[in-house]
Design a protein around this motif. Structure first.
Motif, PDB file in Angstrom:
ATOM      1  N   LEU A  10       8.879  -5.953 -11.908  1.00 15.29           N
ATOM      2  CA  LEU A  10       8.450  -6.303 -10.553  1.00 15.29           C
ATOM      3  C   LEU A  10       9.287  -7.443  -9.985  1.00 15.29           C
ATOM      4  O   LEU A  10       9.694  -7.402  -8.810  1.00 15.29           O
ATOM      5  N   VAL A  13      12.636  -6.007  -8.951  1.00 14.96           N
ATOM      6  CA  VAL A  13      12.544  -5.227  -7.707  1.00 14.96           C
ATOM      7  C   VAL A  13      12.559  -6.159  -6.506  1.00 14.96           C
ATOM      8  O   VAL A  13      13.281  -5.931  -5.516  1.00 14.96           O
ATOM      9  N   LEU A  36       6.915   0.924  -0.157  1.00 17.92           N
ATOM     10  CA  LEU A  36       8.149   0.434  -0.775  1.00 17.92           C
ATOM     11  C   LEU A  36       8.520  -0.941  -0.231  1.00 17.92           C
ATOM     12  O   LEU A  36       8.898  -1.843  -0.995  1.00 17.92           O
ATOM     13  N   ALA A  39       6.190  -3.601  -1.672  1.00 20.86           N
ATOM     14  CA  ALA A  39       6.418  -3.885  -3.083  1.00 20.86           C
ATOM     15  C   ALA A  39       7.696  -4.683  -3.313  1.00 20.86           C
ATOM     16  O   ALA A  39       7.865  -5.272  -4.379  1.00 20.86           O
ATOM     17  N   LEU A 201       7.731   4.379  -5.848  1.00 23.75           N
ATOM     18  CA  LEU A 201       7.766   3.170  -6.665  1.00 23.75           C
ATOM     19  C   LEU A 201       8.503   3.414  -7.973  1.00 23.75           C
ATOM     20  O   LEU A 201       9.241   2.546  -8.457  1.00 23.75           O
ATOM     21  N   CYS A 205      11.765   1.258  -9.022  1.00 24.75           N
ATOM     22  CA  CYS A 205      11.826   0.563 -10.314  1.00 24.75           C
ATOM     23  C   CYS A 205      12.951   1.102 -11.178  1.00 24.75           C
ATOM     24  O   CYS A 205      13.564   0.348 -11.949  1.00 24.75           O
ATOM     25  N   ALA A 218       5.788   1.103 -12.499  1.00 27.08           N
ATOM     26  CA  ALA A 218       5.344   1.668 -11.224  1.00 27.08           C
ATOM     27  C   ALA A 218       3.879   2.087 -11.285  1.00 27.08           C
ATOM     28  O   ALA A 218       3.103   1.856 -10.355  1.00 27.08           O
ATOM     29  N   MET A 221       1.769  -1.032 -11.233  1.00 29.53           N
ATOM     30  CA  MET A 221       1.758  -1.609  -9.893  1.00 29.53           C
ATOM     31  C   MET A 221       0.769  -0.869  -8.993  1.00 29.53           C
ATOM     32  O   MET A 221      -0.034  -1.481  -8.277  1.00 29.53           O
ATOM     33  N   MET A 222       0.830   0.458  -9.029  1.00 27.47           N
ATOM     34  CA  MET A 222      -0.035   1.254  -8.163  1.00 27.47           C
ATOM     35  C   MET A 222      -1.502   1.087  -8.552  1.00 27.47           C
ATOM     36  O   MET A 222      -2.384   0.941  -7.679  1.00 27.47           O
ATOM     37  N   LEU A 247       0.063  -4.373  -2.574  1.00 28.98           N
ATOM     38  CA  LEU A 247       1.384  -4.239  -3.193  1.00 28.98           C
ATOM     39  C   LEU A 247       2.234  -5.470  -2.929  1.00 28.98           C
ATOM     40  O   LEU A 247       3.019  -5.899  -3.785  1.00 28.98           O
TER      41      LEU A 247
END
Length: 269
Positions: A10, A13, A36, A39, A201, A205, A218, A221-222, A247
């Protein structure tokens, strides 16, 4: 089994802001683009045959999402994937609603031969891609993600990539390692495009981490964002907005705790 450093993915990203070229239908494109950006990545949504194969060369990763296919996007997919592969960038396939639909099902099987870095789908879609009968109803799965672990492993092994099976429990495998991650919220299924966003995602990533680590990150994260959004919302409409905010608000350190007690699946030889 060593565990991915989700926090590091993360952070990377957000540091690199990878550009993900998305070949995707108009219905789900807005939530994927907004997600996107929230994030930490950047979306590009060009899908014409005249421009997509040229513009993808400036991207860091590619998402090919078969949701809401139209003739123009269908024509652009193969040359865009070819350009991405030539540039050496990771690309992700989301085989949305394959099984009954004749055009997208054949296209998905052809795309698998081009070895995507990752495939993200529901259990019915993954079983169909692996050569079985998925039994989907449109974009909805009639199977539990945990019933297609062997299918996912075979598919990952055949592509030398990663497969993500979405469901009440998400399954991630590279053909050898298999991890199940529970979490998220039921409201994800009541907002159009959340599965496509997860695929986006994964692609973002994958631009900054290896395939397995990218996919697990990913999914985490979700799931974490969905749980945060559910606490802040009162229904599907407010959940959609809260998901984008969540996010953006994700803390890398908190994300890593989701992997402290994973549910590994024994690999059958």
């Amino acid at each position: 089994m060593s565990l991915p450093d989700l926090a590091a993915v993360l952070v990377e990203v957000r540091r690199r802001a990878p550009l993900t070229h998305c070949l995707i239908g108009a219905v789900t494109a807005p939530v994927v683009a907004d997600g996107l950006l929230a994030a930490g990545g950047r979306p590009m949504m060009t899908s014409t045959i005249d421009e997509a194969p040229a513009l993808v060369r400036s991207a860091d990763s590619l998402l090919v999402d078969l949701a809401a296919l139209n003739q123009e996007t269908t024509t652009a997919i193969m040359p865009t994937v070819a350009a991405a592969r030539y540039a050496g960038m990771p690309w992700v396939l989301d085989p949305d609603a394959i099984g009954v639909a004749p055009v997208r099902t054949a296209l998905a099987h052809n795309l698998i031969r081009l070895r995507p870095a990752a495939v993200r789908g529901n259990a019915s879609e993954i079983r169909t891609l692996a050569g079985g009968i998925g039994g989907s109803r449109g974009a909805d799965s009639t199977l539990d993600s945990r019933t297609v672990v062997d299918d996912a492993r075979r598919l990952a092994a055949s592509t030398n990539g990663v497969v993500v099976v979405s469901g009440m429990v998400d399954v991630v495998t590279d053909g050898d390692r298999v991890v199940q991650l529970a979490g998220g919220d039921a409201l994800l299924a009541r907002v159009t495009g959340t599965g496509c966003l997860l695929s986006g995602l994964v692609a973002a990533c994958a631009a900054v981490a290896s395939g397995f680590d990218a996919a697990v990150a990913a999914v985490a994260m979700m799931s974490a964002a969905a749980e945060m959004a559910a606490r802040r919302s009162t229904g599907p409409g407010s959940f959609k907005v809260a998901l984008i905010d969540a996010l953006a608000d994700l803390e890398p350190a908190a994300l890593q705790t989701r992997m402290q007690t994973p549910t590994p699946v024994p690999v059958q030889r």
